[in-house]
Design a protein around this motif. Structure first.
Motif, PDB file in Angstrom:
ATOM      1  N   THR A   1     -35.999   3.003 -76.229  1.00  0.00           N
ATOM      2  CA  THR A   1     -36.153   4.453 -76.354  1.00  0.00           C
ATOM      3  C   THR A   1     -37.384   4.902 -75.562  1.00  0.00           C
ATOM      4  OG1 THR A   1     -37.429   4.172 -78.390  1.00  0.00           O
ATOM      5  CG2 THR A   1     -35.039   4.539 -78.612  1.00  0.00           C
ATOM      6  N   ALA A   2     -37.418   6.170 -75.230  1.00  0.00           N
ATOM      7  CA  ALA A   2     -38.528   6.711 -74.445  1.00  0.00           C
ATOM      8  C   ALA A   2     -39.857   6.492 -75.170  1.00  0.00           C
ATOM      9  CB  ALA A   2     -38.308   8.196 -74.186  1.00  0.00           C
ATOM     10  N   GLN A   3     -40.856   6.081 -74.408  1.00  0.00           N
ATOM     11  CA  GLN A   3     -42.192   5.814 -74.948  1.00  0.00           C
ATOM     12  C   GLN A   3     -43.210   6.684 -74.195  1.00  0.00           C
ATOM     13  OE1 GLN A   3     -42.668   3.694 -77.590  1.00  0.00           O
ATOM     14  NE2 GLN A   3     -40.432   3.495 -77.611  1.00  0.00           N
ATOM     15  N   PRO A   4     -43.284   7.963 -74.542  1.00  0.00           N
ATOM     16  CA  PRO A   4     -44.162   8.881 -73.796  1.00  0.00           C
ATOM     17  C   PRO A   4     -45.639   8.480 -73.838  1.00  0.00           C
ATOM     18  CG  PRO A   4     -43.328   9.920 -75.794  1.00  0.00           C
ATOM     19  CD  PRO A   4     -42.543   8.672 -75.602  1.00  0.00           C
ATOM     20  N   GLU A   5     -46.103   7.903 -74.938  1.00  0.00           N
ATOM     21  CA  GLU A   5     -47.504   7.499 -75.023  1.00  0.00           C
ATOM     22  C   GLU A   5     -47.788   6.344 -74.065  1.00  0.00           C
ATOM     23  OE1 GLU A   5     -48.560   6.680 -79.037  1.00  0.00           O
ATOM     24  OE2 GLU A   5     -48.409   8.782 -79.672  1.00  0.00           O
ATOM     25  N   LEU A   6     -46.848   5.413 -73.958  1.00  0.00           N
ATOM     26  CA  LEU A   6     -47.003   4.322 -72.995  1.00  0.00           C
ATOM     27  C   LEU A   6     -46.994   4.879 -71.578  1.00  0.00           C
ATOM     28  CD1 LEU A   6     -47.174   1.367 -72.148  1.00  0.00           C
ATOM     29  CD2 LEU A   6     -44.673   1.234 -72.388  1.00  0.00           C
ATOM     30  N   GLY A   7     -46.084   5.804 -71.306  1.00  0.00           N
ATOM     31  CA  GLY A   7     -46.017   6.420 -69.990  1.00  0.00           C
ATOM     32  C   GLY A   7     -47.317   7.104 -69.620  1.00  0.00           C
TER      33      GLY A   7
ATOM     34  N   ASP B   1     -51.740   0.752 -76.927  1.00  0.00           N
ATOM     35  CA  ASP B   1     -53.086   0.832 -77.489  1.00  0.00           C
ATOM     36  C   ASP B   1     -54.104   0.172 -76.559  1.00  0.00           C
ATOM     37  OD1 ASP B   1     -54.931   1.346 -79.838  1.00  0.00           O
ATOM     38  OD2 ASP B   1     -55.119  -0.818 -79.685  1.00  0.00           O
ATOM     39  N   PHE B   2     -53.729  -0.965 -75.994  1.00  0.00           N
ATOM     40  CA  PHE B   2     -54.639  -1.695 -75.094  1.00  0.00           C
ATOM     41  C   PHE B   2     -54.973  -0.842 -73.873  1.00  0.00           C
ATOM     42  CE2 PHE B   2     -55.860  -4.616 -71.788  1.00  0.00           C
ATOM     43  CZ  PHE B   2     -56.565  -5.620 -72.443  1.00  0.00           C
ATOM     44  N   LEU B   3     -53.938  -0.261 -73.262  1.00  0.00           N
ATOM     45  CA  LEU B   3     -54.166   0.569 -72.069  1.00  0.00           C
ATOM     46  C   LEU B   3     -54.973   1.811 -72.396  1.00  0.00           C
ATOM     47  CD1 LEU B   3     -50.690   0.329 -70.292  1.00  0.00           C
ATOM     48  CD2 LEU B   3     -52.762  -0.980 -69.813  1.00  0.00           C
ATOM     49  N   ALA B   4     -54.734   2.384 -73.555  1.00  0.00           N
ATOM     50  CA  ALA B   4     -55.483   3.583 -73.954  1.00  0.00           C
ATOM     51  C   ALA B   4     -56.975   3.259 -74.105  1.00  0.00           C
ATOM     52  CB  ALA B   4     -54.942   4.120 -75.278  1.00  0.00           C
ATOM     53  N   LYS B   5     -57.285   2.068 -74.606  1.00  0.00           N
ATOM     54  CA  LYS B   5     -58.687   1.681 -74.789  1.00  0.00           C
ATOM     55  C   LYS B   5     -59.414   1.517 -73.457  1.00  0.00           C
ATOM     56  CE  LYS B   5     -58.720  -0.636 -79.305  1.00  0.00           C
ATOM     57  NZ  LYS B   5     -57.425  -0.188 -79.816  1.00  0.00           N
ATOM     58  N   ILE B   6     -58.715   0.985 -72.462  1.00  0.00           N
ATOM     59  CA  ILE B   6     -59.400   0.731 -71.189  1.00  0.00           C
ATOM     60  C   ILE B   6     -59.352   1.958 -70.273  1.00  0.00           C
ATOM     61  CG2 ILE B   6     -58.984  -1.724 -71.338  1.00  0.00           C
ATOM     62  CD1 ILE B   6     -56.793  -1.468 -69.290  1.00  0.00           C
ATOM     63  N   ALA B   7     -58.565   2.963 -70.639  1.00  0.00           N
ATOM     64  CA  ALA B   7     -58.493   4.173 -69.825  1.00  0.00           C
ATOM     65  C   ALA B   7     -59.423   5.271 -70.335  1.00  0.00           C
ATOM     66  CB  ALA B   7     -57.059   4.705 -69.777  1.00  0.00           C
TER      67      ALA B   7
END
Length: 235
Positions: free
Chosen positions: A99-105, A228-234
């Motif tokens: 399913t679409a994952q807008p937060e990952l996108g 979550d990992f990408l959000a932390k490093i961004a």
């Protein structure tokens, strides 16, 4: 010393401008189990090709995977199959579990620099899966098993082809994978390495080659939540 025991920070990835992601069990979580359909199709292919019972075919399929990096490579070496026919049949699956994952996108979009999918599967499979996740548009390109001349990760020559073709500055690159062995070459090339593991690992059935060990010094970080990992490093 690896960094698996602490939360990543933006500083850990401040130098990264080349972001490389495996596809299956990396861009979508292990528990989705999309690969189970592919696995079943590969077993059926081997059984039909070699006129074997399913259990016997599955055993040979897994042996080829261990010996050659992919079942496809083993079948090409030992049986001279048409790789394109195999890929078409193996990837004839239902993607509706994704399913679409807008937060990952959004997290991928926020990463500075170029983003690539680097998969032992096909471009079509990567496009279908990433499209279903709603993240395909955030990637600059896809490097698949066809571009690798059907030589799969973890072969050194395949990473060399990828980095040369895409002009990757490995010292400024990070690679995300779900298989520990596929991160050895990237680490040796100077990439930051991140291993994706299943949520609730204790309750998840994984093959022994999917598990980390005390000798995984080529793994910089381990996470069970890519978004979550990408959000932390961004941040």
């Amino acid at each position: 010393m690896t960094k698996i025991d602490r939360t990543p920070t933006k500083a850990d990835f401040a130098h990264v401008t080349e972001w490389v992601f495996d596809l299956d069990n990396t861009l979508y979580p292990h528990h989705v189990n999309l690969f189970a359909q592919i696995d079943k199709n590969m077993t059926a292919y081997v059984a039909t090709l070699l006129q074997m019972e399913r259990d016997e075919a599955r055993k040979l399929q897994k042996q080829y995977y261990l010996d050659h990096g992919t079942t496809l490579q083993g079948l090409m070496i030992h049986h001279g199959i048409d790789p394109n026919d195999f890929l078409e049949k193996a990837h004839a699956i239902d993607y509706s579990s994704l399913t679409a994952q807008p937060e990952l996108g959004a997290a991928i979009k926020a990463l500075p620099g170029r983003k690539f999918i680097f998969t032992n599967g096909s471009v079509r499979h990567a496009e279908m899966a990433a499209g279903a996740l709603g993240i395909l548009e955030h990637f600059d390109d896809i490097f698949d098993i066809v571009a690798a001349d059907f030589v799969p990760k973890p072969a050194q020559e395949t990473y060399d082809k990828f980095t040369a073709l895409k002009r990757i500055e490995t010292g400024k690159a990070a690679m995300f994978e779900d298989l520990p062995r596929n991160l050895k070459v990237p680490k040796a090339l100077g990439m930051q390495t991140v291993l994706l593991v299943p949520n609730n690992l204790e309750d998840t059935v994984v093959e022994w080659w999917e598990k980390t060990s005390g000798e995984d010094d080529h793994i910089d970080f381990v996470t069970d939540d890519l978004t979550d990992f990408l959000a932390k490093i961004a941040d």
